[in-house]
Design an enzyme around this catalytic site. Structure first.
Site, short mmCIF file in Angstrom:
data_model
loop_
_atom_site.label_atom_id
_atom_site.label_comp_id
_atom_site.label_asym_id
_atom_site.label_seq_id
_atom_site.Cartn_x
_atom_site.Cartn_y
_atom_site.Cartn_z
CG LEU A 22 33.77 -37.58 73.67
CD1 LEU A 22 33.71 -36.07 73.63
CD2 LEU A 22 32.35 -38.14 73.76
CE1 TYR A 55 46.27 -25.91 78.97
CE2 TYR A 55 45.33 -28.10 79.12
CZ TYR A 55 45.57 -26.96 78.40
OH TYR A 55 45.11 -26.86 77.11
N1 LIG Z 1 45.61 -25.87 72.87
C1 LIG Z 1 45.10 -24.81 73.44
O1 LIG Z 1 45.62 -23.68 73.34
C2 LIG Z 1 43.85 -24.96 74.25
C3 LIG Z 1 43.14 -23.83 74.65
C4 LIG Z 1 41.96 -24.01 75.39
C5 LIG Z 1 41.53 -25.30 75.69
N2 LIG Z 1 42.27 -26.38 75.30
C6 LIG Z 1 41.83 -27.78 75.61
O2 LIG Z 1 40.46 -27.94 75.21
C7 LIG Z 1 39.68 -28.33 76.34
C8 LIG Z 1 38.25 -27.81 76.22
O3 LIG Z 1 38.24 -26.42 76.07
P1 LIG Z 1 37.87 -25.42 77.27
O4 LIG Z 1 38.06 -26.09 78.56
O5 LIG Z 1 38.64 -24.16 77.05
O6 LIG Z 1 36.36 -25.05 77.05
P2 LIG Z 1 34.98 -25.79 76.67
O7 LIG Z 1 35.14 -27.27 76.77
O8 LIG Z 1 34.49 -25.18 75.41
O9 LIG Z 1 34.00 -25.27 77.78
C9 LIG Z 1 34.13 -25.59 79.13
C10 LIG Z 1 32.99 -24.87 79.87
O10 LIG Z 1 31.75 -25.46 79.51
C11 LIG Z 1 31.07 -25.88 80.69
N3 LIG Z 1 30.37 -27.15 80.35
C12 LIG Z 1 30.95 -28.34 80.04
N4 LIG Z 1 30.01 -29.24 79.72
C13 LIG Z 1 28.82 -28.63 79.84
C14 LIG Z 1 27.48 -29.05 79.63
N5 LIG Z 1 27.20 -30.30 79.25
N6 LIG Z 1 26.49 -28.15 79.85
C15 LIG Z 1 26.76 -26.87 80.23
N7 LIG Z 1 28.02 -26.41 80.44
C16 LIG Z 1 29.04 -27.29 80.23
C17 LIG Z 1 32.13 -26.05 81.74
O11 LIG Z 1 31.63 -25.78 83.03
P3 LIG Z 1 31.85 -26.81 84.27
O12 LIG Z 1 33.31 -27.22 84.27
O13 LIG Z 1 31.47 -25.98 85.45
O14 LIG Z 1 30.92 -27.95 84.01
C18 LIG Z 1 33.13 -24.95 81.35
O15 LIG Z 1 32.72 -23.70 81.87
C19 LIG Z 1 40.48 -27.76 77.52
O16 LIG Z 1 40.09 -28.28 78.76
C20 LIG Z 1 41.89 -28.09 77.10
O17 LIG Z 1 42.18 -29.45 77.35
C21 LIG Z 1 43.40 -26.23 74.58
#
Ligand SMILES: NC(=O)c1ccc[n+]([C@@H]2O[C@H](COP(=O)([O-])OP(=O)(O)OC[C@H]3O[C@@H](n4cnc5c(N)ncnc54)[C@H](OP(=O)(O)O)[C@@H]3O)[C@@H](O)[C@H]2O)c1
Length: 288
Positions: A22, A55
């Site tokens: 995690l 990013y």
């Molecule tokens: N390799 C790639 O192409 C790629 C693509 C996308 C992402 N990533 C990586 O994966 C990570 C995670 O994916 P992601 O950022 O796209 O999306 P995610 O983690 O699926 O979702 C983030 C969203 O969920 C909300 N959130 C987080 N915890 C929460 C909770 N406990 N309750 C309610 N809402 C919650 C956040 O809002 P708040 O921030 O307002 O809390 C944000 O809007 C990224 O940050 C990045 O490091 C990689």
């Protein structure tokens, strides 16, 4: 590492490197907010941070991690597709990332997208790994055909493939292939960024209620029980703590099966095999 409940455990990558199951993602965290957000995440107990050259926030991540003992940290960054020749440009991009992060090595370096000369990129990444500058190297957004192409033709098998993985796009066949080939699956978008009303989904909510846990915690727990590395993103300290607090309960086989039934088999974002995306992402350039 601590969160409320019990500690974050590690997975062992194919070269023996240990990676927290995690971690914390910083995609779409604006550069000017990233230092505070990552400082909060470290205070909550996260020690694995996932960023990328694309990013635009590597420098802010670097400022936030200063002062934390290096051997406690697991820092991932990603190579953006580069101009040719790929070997030369990969090394230049890597050196830029290291400088921005203020580090002398990273723990994991990933090819961000499966486009352009990924073979040249991989050859350069093998050298970077052999020089001790990246403890592990891997890829992201590779479908099985692209992944196997690298595995078959190079000495180093990617340690990780970071791919979209969440209840609506579960990637079980991809994970099976990766397990057979020694590649660790890592989920991006564990919450599908909230798409498809994930946070109020009735099945996920009901399972959460049964454990006195939130939907977010159920989803992270479900991925961890499948041995998927997760890197949820949040800018809110309360949610960071919530997202770490997933090691003091376990989903039953029946609950795992109910979540398995939510798979649509399709992306909530876009398909990396869509030629339009190959054009769009393959031609996107970073300024430095
Ligand atoms: N390799 C790639 O192409 C790629 C693509 C996308 C992402 N990533 C990586 O994966 C990570 C995670 O994916 P992601 O950022 O796209 O999306 P995610 O983690 O699926 O979702 C983030 C969203 O969920 C909300 N959130 C987080 N915890 C929460 C909770 N406990 N309750 C309610 N809402 C919650 C956040 O809002 P708040 O921030 O307002 O809390 C944000 O809007 C990224 O940050 C990045 O490091 C990689």
């Amino acid at each position: 590492m601590t969160g409320k409940g019990t500690a974050v455990h590690n997975v062992t990558l194919n070269n023996g490197v240990e990676m927290p199951i995690l971690g914390f993602g910083v995609y779409q965290v604006p550069p000017e907010e990233t230092e505070k957000v990552v400082t909060d995440a470290l205070a909550a107990g996260f020690r694995s941070i996932d960023t990328a050259a694309a990013y635009g926030n590597e420098e802010a991540v670097g400022r936030a991690i200063r002062g934390i003992p290096r051997d406690e940290l697991f820092i991932t960054t990603k190579l953006w597709v580069q101009d040719n020749p790929a070997e030369e440009n990969t090394r230049r991009a890597f050196d830029t990332s290291l400088r921005k992060l203020g580090l002398d090595h990273v723990d994991l370096y990933l090819i961000h997208q499966p486009y352009r000369d990924v073979h040249g990129q991989w050859r350069a990444m093998q050298d970077i790994h052999r020089q001790g500058l990246a403890r592990a190297i891997g890829v992201s957004n590779f479908h099985p055909d692209r992944l196997v192409d690298l595995i078959e033709h190079y000495d180093i098998v990617p340690a990780v493939n970071q791919i979209e993985t969440h209840p609506f796009y579960q990637r079980t066949a991809d994970q099976d292939l990766m397990r057979d080939r020694g590649v660790q699956i890592e989920s991006w978008g564990p919450f599908a960024e909230g798409k498809n009303d994930l946070f109020t989904h009735p099945v996920l909510s009901e399972i959460g209620d049964a454990h006195d846990k939130s939907v977010a915690q159920v989803v992270l727990r479900w991925l961890i029980q499948r041995d998927v590395v997760v890197i949820p993103k949040s800018v809110r300290a309360d949610r960071m703590a919530e997202n770490l607090d997933v090691f003091d309960f376990a989903l039953t086989d029946d609950q795992m099966a109910r979540i398995a039934a939510l798979d649509t088999g399709a992306s909530q974002f876009f398909d990396h095999r869509d030629p339009g995306m190959t054009v769009q992402l393959g031609n996107h350039r970073l300024t430095d």
